[in-house]
Motif scaffolding. Structure first.
Motif, short mmCIF file in Angstrom:
data_model
loop_
_atom_site.label_atom_id
_atom_site.label_comp_id
_atom_site.label_asym_id
_atom_site.label_seq_id
_atom_site.Cartn_x
_atom_site.Cartn_y
_atom_site.Cartn_z
N TYR A 195 -27.08 43.23 19.68
CA TYR A 195 -28.55 43.23 19.79
C TYR A 195 -29.12 43.39 18.39
CZ TYR A 195 -27.51 48.30 19.98
OH TYR A 195 -27.04 49.56 19.73
N ARG A 196 -30.42 43.56 18.29
CA ARG A 196 -31.07 43.63 16.98
C ARG A 196 -30.52 44.80 16.15
NH1 ARG A 196 -36.71 41.48 16.82
NH2 ARG A 196 -36.94 40.06 18.59
N ASN A 197 -29.96 44.46 14.98
CA ASN A 197 -29.49 45.46 14.01
C ASN A 197 -28.53 46.47 14.63
OD1 ASN A 197 -31.20 44.27 12.01
ND2 ASN A 197 -32.93 45.38 12.88
N SER A 198 -27.69 45.99 15.56
CA SER A 198 -26.73 46.88 16.21
C SER A 198 -25.53 47.15 15.32
CB SER A 198 -26.26 46.25 17.53
OG SER A 198 -25.65 44.99 17.28
N THR A 214 -23.36 26.82 20.19
CA THR A 214 -22.34 27.61 20.86
C THR A 214 -22.58 27.52 22.36
OG1 THR A 214 -21.37 29.80 21.16
CG2 THR A 214 -23.73 29.73 20.69
N HIS A 215 -21.49 27.52 23.12
CA HIS A 215 -21.58 27.54 24.59
C HIS A 215 -21.23 28.92 25.13
CE1 HIS A 215 -20.45 23.06 24.07
NE2 HIS A 215 -21.75 23.21 24.01
N TYR A 216 -21.13 29.91 24.22
CA TYR A 216 -20.84 31.29 24.60
C TYR A 216 -21.95 32.19 24.08
CZ TYR A 216 -16.22 29.08 24.84
OH TYR A 216 -15.17 28.22 25.10
N LEU A 217 -22.32 33.18 24.86
CA LEU A 217 -23.30 34.17 24.42
C LEU A 217 -22.75 35.57 24.68
CD1 LEU A 217 -26.71 32.61 25.56
CD2 LEU A 217 -25.68 32.59 23.29
N GLY A 218 -23.31 36.54 23.96
CA GLY A 218 -22.75 37.88 23.95
C GLY A 218 -23.42 38.86 24.89
N PRO A 223 -20.13 43.63 14.56
CA PRO A 223 -21.25 43.18 13.72
C PRO A 223 -22.56 43.29 14.48
CG PRO A 223 -20.08 41.30 14.59
CD PRO A 223 -19.27 42.50 14.97
N SER A 224 -23.64 43.32 13.74
CA SER A 224 -24.96 43.32 14.36
C SER A 224 -25.13 42.05 15.18
CB SER A 224 -26.04 43.39 13.28
OG SER A 224 -27.31 43.18 13.83
N GLY A 225 -25.75 42.21 16.35
CA GLY A 225 -26.07 41.01 17.14
C GLY A 225 -26.90 40.05 16.32
N GLY A 226 -27.85 40.60 15.58
CA GLY A 226 -28.67 39.82 14.66
C GLY A 226 -29.32 40.76 13.66
N ASN A 258 -28.00 35.55 19.74
CA ASN A 258 -27.04 34.96 20.67
C ASN A 258 -26.48 35.99 21.65
OD1 ASN A 258 -27.18 32.25 20.02
ND2 ASN A 258 -25.69 32.42 18.36
N TRP A 259 -27.39 36.54 22.47
CA TRP A 259 -26.96 37.41 23.56
C TRP A 259 -27.80 37.11 24.79
CZ3 TRP A 259 -29.24 39.50 19.05
CH2 TRP A 259 -30.55 39.97 19.18
N ARG A 260 -27.28 37.48 25.97
CA ARG A 260 -27.96 37.18 27.23
C ARG A 260 -27.48 38.17 28.29
NH1 ARG A 260 -27.44 31.13 29.52
NH2 ARG A 260 -28.84 30.79 27.75
#
Length: 348
Positions: A140-143, A130-134, A59-62, A175-177
């Motif tokens: 990422y944006r519109n991935s 959430t305590h998890y990030l991607g 899915p898209s990151g966002g 929700n990514w880092r």
């Protein structure tokens, strides 16, 4: 005298036994929490694979529109694959993630997105964390990343992992880092400080634990694995959420039983003290309609946010202008107003 010496020896042995037992119990509990976190990440990995099977990509990151409006993030899209289809069915996916139409769902916590070692569970505005990030190379944006784009293979491509702090709402579309070069190196890093390391989920479904002593070169290699989007695609807003140990309390409101809606308040509390109040209306379904819902012949009942209430809200004005006024008798309205005013007075 001999008797008291014997009793003293027994008591000393008991104290020593407890002293040895307590650390063992603490270690067992920590091991159980680590096992739970690992299993949660495995469930997320299974959801990722099931989503990819259905859609042929992650899915898209966002989902971010050209005007900058952020709608839904990758964690939201995994809900149907984490036994949360009813909540997913209530979401308005074309609306902004924090819109009134989505509040009743995003003001919940998702066990699979929470690290049991971390106490914080909500933002100060009531959004489940959430305590998890991607991995920003996958989300990422519109991935729309595919497995074929993972040039180093799924074994060497990390997907998500536990983070040390600066937690975000699970429904947040950013929700990514970046992985960084050291675990447990501050709240903006990956890892769980209490464990002196952290878990990473990989695209092949395995979950590995990495010590905070892991070589920076190893983390650099993991962080650099393709595909590599441009920096603009991985950009996130400069936003920090205030988080803590909160909980929502469900408070029913009075209305006529034959009305097409039922009404209730959700009260965000910290240590028993109300901080926020959300007024909701939900469809009042008959038994036959509920049977249809349970058989999944129709969508789940819509939940509508009527009003968010804080310390300064004019409750009389809010209630008199809401759909609750037409659904409740004058006496019921007075009871509802009295209840809400009592809660409002307790707000800091």
């Amino acid at each position: 005298m001999q008797r008291w010496i014997s009793i003293s020896v027994v008591l000393l042995l008991i104290v020593l036994g407890f002293g040895l037992l307590i650390p063992a119990v603490q270690q067992a509990r920590e091991a159980a929490r680590r096992s739970t976190a690992k299993n949660d990440l495995k469930q997320i990995g299974l959801a990722a694979h099931n989503y990819a099977d259905a859609h042929r990509c992650f899915p898209s990151g966002g989902v971010i529109r050209e005007d900058g409006t952020a709608t839904q993030g990758w964690m939201t899209m995994y809900l149907p694959y984490l036994d949360a289809s009813p909540d997913y069915s209530q979401l308005s996916l074309d609306e902004p993630w924090l819109s009134a139409a989505n509040r009743s769902v995003i003001e919940t916590v998702r066990p699979q997105y929470l690290n049991p070692e971390v106490r914080s569970n909500y933002t100060s505005t009531g959004f489940g964390l959430t305590h998890y990030l991607g991995n920003p190379h996958l989300y990422y944006r519109n991935s729309s990343v595919t497995f074929d784009q993972m040039e180093r293979g799924t074994t060497y491509t990390w997907v998500t992992g536990d983070v040390a702090g600066e937690f975000q709402p699970w429904a947040y579309p950013f929700n990514w880092r970046p992985l960084g070069t050291q675990l447990c190196a501050g709240p903006g890093s990956f890892g769980c400080p209490n464990w002196e390391g952290g878990h990473l989920l990989f695209a092949d479904g395995k979950v590995l634990f990495f010590s905070e002593e892991t070589s920076p070169e190893i983390l650099k290699q993991l962080a650099a694995a393709p595909p590599v989007p441009v920096s603009e695609q991985m950009a996130v807003p400069d936003k920090r959420f205030e988080t803590g140990v909160y909980h929502w309390e469900h408070v029913p409101l009075e209305s006529q039983p034959e009305n097409e809606h039922l009404f209730y308040a959700e009260v965000l509390k910290e240590a028993g003290e109300p901080l926020l109040i959300d007024l909701f209306a939900v469809e009042n379904l008959s038994d036959s309609e509920w049977e249809e819902v349970m058989e999944k012949e129709r969508s789940f009942p819509d939940t509508l946010l009527i009003q968010r209430i804080d310390k300064t809200t004019d409750l009389s004005q809010v209630l008199s202008g809401s759909m609750l006024k037409q659904a409740a008798s004058a006496q019921q309205m007075q009871e509802n107003l009295k209840l809400l005013k009592t809660l409002q007075k307790q707000m800091p």
